[in-house]
Design an enzyme around this catalytic site. Structure first.
Site, PDB file in Angstrom:
ATOM      1  N   GLU A 282       0.813  -1.222   0.000  1.00 49.03           N
ATOM      2  CA  GLU A 282       0.000   0.000   0.000  1.00 49.03           C
ATOM      3  C   GLU A 282       0.841   1.264   0.000  1.00 49.03           C
ATOM      4  O   GLU A 282       0.798   2.041   0.958  1.00 49.03           O
ATOM      5  CB  GLU A 282      -0.875   0.023   1.260  1.00 49.03           C
ATOM      6  N   PRO A 283       1.611   1.490  -1.052  1.00 46.78           N
ATOM      7  CA  PRO A 283       2.394   2.726  -1.058  1.00 46.78           C
ATOM      8  C   PRO A 283       1.492   3.944  -1.258  1.00 46.78           C
ATOM      9  O   PRO A 283       0.532   3.882  -2.024  1.00 46.78           O
ATOM     10  CB  PRO A 283       3.316   2.542  -2.276  1.00 46.78           C
ATOM     11  N   GLY A 284       1.773   4.995  -0.538  1.00 47.13           N
ATOM     12  CA  GLY A 284       1.105   6.277  -0.767  1.00 47.13           C
ATOM     13  C   GLY A 284       2.166   7.242  -1.279  1.00 47.13           C
ATOM     14  O   GLY A 284       2.246   7.566  -2.463  1.00 47.13           O
ATOM     15  N   ARG A 285       3.023   7.617  -0.353  1.00 49.13           N
ATOM     16  CA  ARG A 285       4.097   8.567  -0.646  1.00 49.13           C
ATOM     17  C   ARG A 285       4.923   8.172  -1.885  1.00 49.13           C
ATOM     18  O   ARG A 285       5.233   9.007  -2.731  1.00 49.13           O
ATOM     19  CB  ARG A 285       5.034   8.625   0.579  1.00 49.13           C
ATOM     20  N   ARG A 320       3.761  19.964   6.338  1.00 50.04           N
ATOM     21  CA  ARG A 320       4.783  19.014   6.791  1.00 50.04           C
ATOM     22  C   ARG A 320       5.971  19.643   7.526  1.00 50.04           C
ATOM     23  O   ARG A 320       6.385  19.130   8.564  1.00 50.04           O
ATOM     24  CB  ARG A 320       5.246  18.113   5.647  1.00 50.04           C
ATOM     25  N   TYR A 324       5.950  18.123  11.150  1.00 52.36           N
ATOM     26  CA  TYR A 324       6.906  17.036  11.375  1.00 52.36           C
ATOM     27  C   TYR A 324       8.348  17.517  11.353  1.00 52.36           C
ATOM     28  O   TYR A 324       9.270  16.701  11.382  1.00 52.36           O
ATOM     29  CB  TYR A 324       6.784  15.984  10.264  1.00 52.36           C
ATOM     30  N   CYS A 351       0.368  33.804  10.571  1.00 53.24           N
ATOM     31  CA  CYS A 351       0.794  34.535  11.756  1.00 53.24           C
ATOM     32  C   CYS A 351       1.201  33.592  12.889  1.00 53.24           C
ATOM     33  O   CYS A 351       0.525  33.485  13.910  1.00 53.24           O
ATOM     34  CB  CYS A 351      -0.303  35.480  12.207  1.00 53.24           C
ATOM     35  N   GLU A 352       2.270  32.872  12.680  1.00 52.01           N
ATOM     36  CA  GLU A 352       2.878  32.046  13.722  1.00 52.01           C
ATOM     37  C   GLU A 352       4.365  31.918  13.415  1.00 52.01           C
ATOM     38  O   GLU A 352       4.742  31.769  12.252  1.00 52.01           O
ATOM     39  CB  GLU A 352       2.257  30.637  13.746  1.00 52.01           C
ATOM     40  N   TYR A 380       0.798  13.983   1.223  1.00 46.76           N
ATOM     41  CA  TYR A 380       0.562  14.598   2.546  1.00 46.76           C
ATOM     42  C   TYR A 380       0.811  16.096   2.483  1.00 46.76           C
ATOM     43  O   TYR A 380       1.359  16.681   3.415  1.00 46.76           O
ATOM     44  CB  TYR A 380       1.430  13.917   3.618  1.00 46.76           C
TER      45      TYR A 380
HETATM   46  C1  PLP Z   1      -0.824   5.951   5.385  1.00 48.22           C
HETATM   47  C2  PLP Z   1      -0.978   4.519   5.120  1.00 48.22           C
HETATM   48  C3  PLP Z   1      -0.248   3.889   4.106  1.00 48.22           C
HETATM   49  C4  PLP Z   1       0.744   4.586   3.227  1.00 48.22           C
HETATM   50  O1  PLP Z   1       1.816   5.149   3.827  1.00 48.22           O
HETATM   51  P1  PLP Z   1       2.945   5.788   2.905  1.00 48.22           P
HETATM   52  O2  PLP Z   1       4.004   6.158   3.842  1.00 48.22           O
HETATM   53  O3  PLP Z   1       2.350   6.978   2.237  1.00 48.22           O
HETATM   54  O4  PLP Z   1       3.354   4.765   1.914  1.00 48.22           O
HETATM   55  C5  PLP Z   1      -0.485   2.553   3.874  1.00 48.22           C
HETATM   56  N1  PLP Z   1      -1.376   1.852   4.607  1.00 48.22           N
HETATM   57  C6  PLP Z   1      -2.087   2.426   5.588  1.00 48.22           C
HETATM   58  C7  PLP Z   1      -3.052   1.616   6.340  1.00 48.22           C
HETATM   59  C8  PLP Z   1      -1.907   3.765   5.889  1.00 48.22           C
HETATM   60  O5  PLP Z   1      -2.618   4.309   6.879  1.00 48.22           O
END
Ligand code: PLP
Length: 427
Positions: A282-285, A320, A324, A351-352, A380
């Site tokens: 499940e890649p997002g980033r 971000r 972070y 304003c911070e 993100y």
């Molecule tokens: C956020 C998330 C991801 C993806 O994370 P990345 O760092 O963006 O790859 C995958 N699975 C679940 C359940 C998440 O909450």
């Protein structure tokens, strides 16, 4: 340097074959610019790396990284599936053509109405607690309904404490020690538990934690297979694969990453005598981070105790760095050939005092009117933007085969206040 930076013959930043300075001129700033081809390339590189070693493999894009509908549709066209963490993400995915079997819902602390709403869409529910399992059994007809469980593999990693989602401090998943019992309970309730899921964190460049997580998740799955008699249809090891944000970080060697993790996966399948379940990641980033930049304009240069470069966006636009302490590489889009000559602070318009995109950053000489590109703003970034300071959410522009297309209009002030209502006695 592994950052995704291209420069054209005018020494301007190039995004997908288009001059970033021209984009800023045409559409104004701040504007997020998304490169369609980069998303397709990222997906295919990732997908091909794994299918080379294990053909029964699927990618579930963790869409909380970026839910622009064009981004989702690009990935839908590529054959990608979706990992959704809220009913809203399930809703938009379905609407854009992802069928229920291409959506995995990995919610946590989900209330009954939402469980019901998601179950009705046909998305597969990835259950995070015994509480949710028991509640689900009361609100749907469990009869043979496929579900999976998120387990805590007791391994965690991430670019920041907030992004570590495994281990004893994590709120996510069921415990390894209760897994057999929970899968048995699911069967007793009439469900058909077909999957197991883990996700250890986000922004991970070191391959070791993944191996530990796969190994640990496979041990839990093996035990569940043997003791609760579950034949898994899929095993899902989450996302979290990092991308380089700084000029000195390296990209993950995805071929090696796939090869090693698949080998581990196969060894464990053999060890526990499991059939060949589908492997999910499940890649997002990884799919979207380096496919977008946030273009901003320099509106003030101030020499006070420090040198501040003031730009027309803030942590309301890109959170971000403030949230972070993340590093985002920043380039002067109209001066790509110039050497760094000074260290400056690049500050937003909120304003911070915490509203900084960079502190002590070596940069070329910056003038008012310059266009800066904050890189790696595809994940993100827009999805964490807010209306803080009553600033409208910015525009998003897609670069597709050398053309620019607006894929989100900038909000108006009225959009921000649209849902507010004035009580009668104040009218
Ligand atoms: C956020 C998330 C991801 C993806 O994370 P990345 O760092 O963006 O790859 C995958 N699975 C679940 C359940 C998440 O909450």
């Amino acid at each position: 340097m592994d950052l995704n930076i291209k420069v054209n013959e005018k020494n301007h930043l190039d995004i997908g074959g288009v001059d970033a300075v021209e984009i800023a001129k045409k559409y104004g700033t701040p504007t997020y610019v998304i490169d369609e081809n980069r998303i397709r390339d990222n997906y295919n590189r990732f997908y091909n790396a794994f299918t080379k070693y294990y053909s029964d493999f699927k990618v579930f894009y963790a869409c909380k990284a970026n839910t622009n509908i064009a981004v989702l549709k690009i990935l839908e066209e590529e054959g990608c599936c979706v990992d959704a963490v809220s009913p809203g993400e399930v809703y938009i995915s379905k609407k854009l053509g992802f069928s229920g079997d291409r959506i995995l819902f990995t919610g946590n602390n989900i209330k009954d109405d939402e469980l019901k709403e998601v179950a009705d869409t046909g998305a597969l529910l990835n259950i995070d607690s015994v509480s949710a399992l028991k509640r689900l059994a009361k609100i749907v007809d469990p009869d043979g309904m496929k579900i999976s469980f998120r387990v805590n593999p007791m391994v965690g990693a991430g670019h920041h404490d907030h992004c570590i989602t495994g281990g004893v401090m994590s709120k996510f998943g069921i415990m390894d020690s209760e897994a057999v019992e929970v899968y048995s309970l699911a069967k007793d309730l009439g469900f058909n538990p077909v999957g197991m899921h883990s996700h250890i964190g986000s922004g991970i460049l070191d391959p070791e934690p993944f191996k530990l997580a796969i190994s640990s998740t496979m041990d839990i799955a093996g035990k569940v297979h043997q003791e609760a008699d579950i034949e898994f249809e899929f095993l899902d090891f989450g996302g979290g694969i990092g991308v380089p944000y700084t000029p000195t970080e390296n990209t993950v060697d995805i071929d090696k990453f796939a090869k090693e993790n698949v080998a581990l996966f196969k060894d464990k399948l053999k060890e526990y005598k499991m059939n060949n379940p589908t492997m999910y990641l499940e890649p997002g980033r990884y799919l979207v981070a380096d496919a977008a930049a946030l273009l901003v304009s320099v509106n003030s240069v101030k020499q006070s105790y420090r040198k501040f470069i003031g730009v027309d966006a803030g942590f309301n636009t890109l959170l971000r760095p403030a949230m972070y302490d993340s590093y985002h590489h920043i380039v002067v889009a109209n001066k790509m050939n110039e050497e760094n000559t000074e260290e400056v602070d690049i500050a937003g318009n909120v304003c911070e005092s915490g509203d900084l995109f960079a502190r002590d950053r070596p940069m070329p000489k910056i003038d008012e009117g310059d266009t800066l590109a904050i890189l790696n703003a595809g994940a993100y970034s827009f999805t964490m933007a807010s209306n803080y300071n009553t600033r409208p959410l910015p525009k998003e522009v897609l670069v597709s085969n050398g053309e620019t297309i607006v894929v989100r209009e900038e909000q108006t002030y009225d959009d921000i206040f649209e849902k507010q209502t004035m009580p009668e006695h104040l009218k």
